[in-house]
Write an enzyme that holds these catalytic residues in place. Structure first.
Site, short mmCIF file in Angstrom:
data_model
loop_
_atom_site.label_atom_id
_atom_site.label_comp_id
_atom_site.label_asym_id
_atom_site.label_seq_id
_atom_site.Cartn_x
_atom_site.Cartn_y
_atom_site.Cartn_z
N SER A 159 6.87 45.49 45.79
CA SER A 159 6.44 45.93 47.43
C SER A 159 7.48 46.23 48.06
O SER A 159 7.30 47.09 49.02
CB SER A 159 5.80 44.52 47.83
OG SER A 159 6.85 43.46 47.87
N ASP A 175 12.51 50.58 40.17
CA ASP A 175 11.38 50.48 41.09
C ASP A 175 11.37 51.76 42.08
O ASP A 175 9.91 52.11 42.31
CB ASP A 175 11.68 49.07 41.96
CG ASP A 175 11.75 48.03 41.16
OD1 ASP A 175 11.37 48.04 39.95
OD2 ASP A 175 12.03 46.76 41.60
N THR A 210 17.07 46.50 32.60
CA THR A 210 18.02 47.52 31.80
C THR A 210 18.39 48.68 33.02
O THR A 210 19.50 49.35 32.36
CB THR A 210 17.01 48.14 30.36
OG1 THR A 210 15.81 48.69 31.15
CG2 THR A 210 16.84 47.22 29.50
N LEU A 222 5.86 43.13 41.74
CA LEU A 222 5.35 44.48 41.63
C LEU A 222 5.92 45.49 42.63
O LEU A 222 5.08 46.48 42.88
CB LEU A 222 3.87 44.00 42.05
CG LEU A 222 3.17 43.41 41.10
CD1 LEU A 222 1.62 43.06 41.52
CD2 LEU A 222 3.18 43.70 39.72
#
Length: 381
Positions: free
Chosen positions: A126, A171, A34, A124
């Protein structure tokens, strides 16, 4: 750990660092794909982090070494930095220096030593952790005075324009801006943030992360194709972004689109709705109600966005069958990790059920751990 980081830095760069900075990986509770559609996301920062030991240089050179690398030091001139000029992991921190210089900030050279316990290729973030830890270090070393959101945007620019991955901003915002004990409710259009308390322990719950060990590469073109499809759909609907399509108008809007774009639009619109539904549950303190929302989100990623894979699907199915309240793939997809909301006494039971299912399917054994909402980028030494 901080003393060890300084010692490792000195072994490589023959001097003590000026400091050590850290930035975390993240898991996204809900709100997948999104962010580049101007929508809503709800990540938390992981306790796992990338640590960057750093000091300034006066010769305009950038020297990069990673404890997880191949034992060599990347040595480049700042004035020669350009997209494509640096390969592999080093392109991420080098891209931060490039993005800062491109934005007009007075940055010079530096020695960096990188060490990380954020799993790579596991969905995740990184890469965002590496970028944000670097940005935090350079911000302090050169006294730039940039805020955490500003550093996140620099980090995103590095990944988009220097590394070449067209990621959204979630992120980097999570890695730079999250706080202990909260989830970050982010409007990716306005960048308005709200730190929403998320006390899983008090609710008798745990968030189990299941790294399927299936490595993904968002630079391989699939991610870019999905983003391009969403942008094409928004253009055909004469909208600035898919965020602007109300849920009530979804059905007639889908009728106006070619068949290959309809599932993408349906996922983005319903996923934004799931973020807002999750915020409502958290506001009422009903954390257990998040379970079905997570599972519905996975079904949408699997069936409409088609970014799941057999391993992530099996992890979700096995976790729910073993008593998880809900589970879903987290991250960009094509492998990576699954999160499962479980009762406090059940992480081991659910973990073993997933491992058993993977053994039966002949898959590589997954790695599991519980996550708590943790702090964003900061100086730690």
């Amino acid at each position: 750990m901080i003393d060890e980081a300084a010692t490792d830095f000195e072994a490589v760069h023959a001097a003590r660092p000026s400091g050590v900075w850290a930035a975390p990986g993240r898991v996204n509770l809900i709100g997948e794909h999104t962010d580049y559609n101007d929508g809503f996301v709800l990540p938390i920062a992981l306790p796992h982090a990338t640590r960057v030991s750093a000091r300034r240089r006066t010769d305009g050179r950038l020297r990069l070494y990673s404890a997880q690398g191949d034992g060599t030091t990347t040595d480049v001139a700042l004035e020669g930095l350009a997209p494509g000029a640096v390969a592999s992991w080093a392109s991420y921190p080098a891209g931060v220096f490039w993005a800062l210089a491109e934005a007009g900030h007075p940055v010079g050279g530096a020695d960096l030593f990188v060490d990380s316990d954020v799993p790579t290729g596991a969905g995740l973030s990184s890469s965002a952790a590496l970028e944000c830890a670097t940005a935090a270090a350079v911000n302090d070393l050169y006294e730039l005075g940039l805020s955490a959101p500003e550093l996140a945007l620099i980090a995103q620019r590095a990944e988009n324009a220097f590394v070449g991955v067209p990621c959204g901003v979630m992120d980097q915002m999570a890695s730079a801006c999250c706080t202990d004990g909260t989830a970050l409710f982010l409007d990716t259009r306005t960048l308005e943030q709200r730190h929403v308390p998320l006390d899983l322990t008090a609710a008798g719950l745990r968030l189990l992360v299941i790294d399927t060990r299936v490595k993904h590469d968002l630079g391989d073109g699939a991610y870019a194709a999905l983003r391009a499809g969403c942008e094409r759909a928004a253009g055909l609907l004469e909208l600035p972004a898919l965020r602007d399509l109300p849920a009530a108008d979804l059905a007639p809007a889908l009728d106006r689109l070619p068949g290959e774009l309809r599932p993408l639009v349906r996922h983005v619109v319903t996923e934004n709705g799931r973020v807002l539904e999750t915020i409502d549950h958290l506001g009422r303190g009903d954390l257990a109600a998040l379970g079905p929302v997570l599972t519905a989100g996975h079904a949408s990623l699997r069936d409409d966005f088609r970014v799941s894979c057999p391993e992530t699907d099996l992890a979700v199915e096995a976790a729910v069958a073993a008593g998880a309240l809900g589970a879903r793939m987290t991250g960009g997809g094509f492998g990576g990790s699954v999160i499962a909301l479980v009762e406090a006494g059940h992480p081991a039971v659910v973990s073993e059920a997933v491992r058993s299912a993977f053994r039966s399917a002949g898959f590589t054994a997954p790695v599991t751990f519980t996550a708590v909402p943790s702090a964003g980028a900061r100086r730690v030494g």
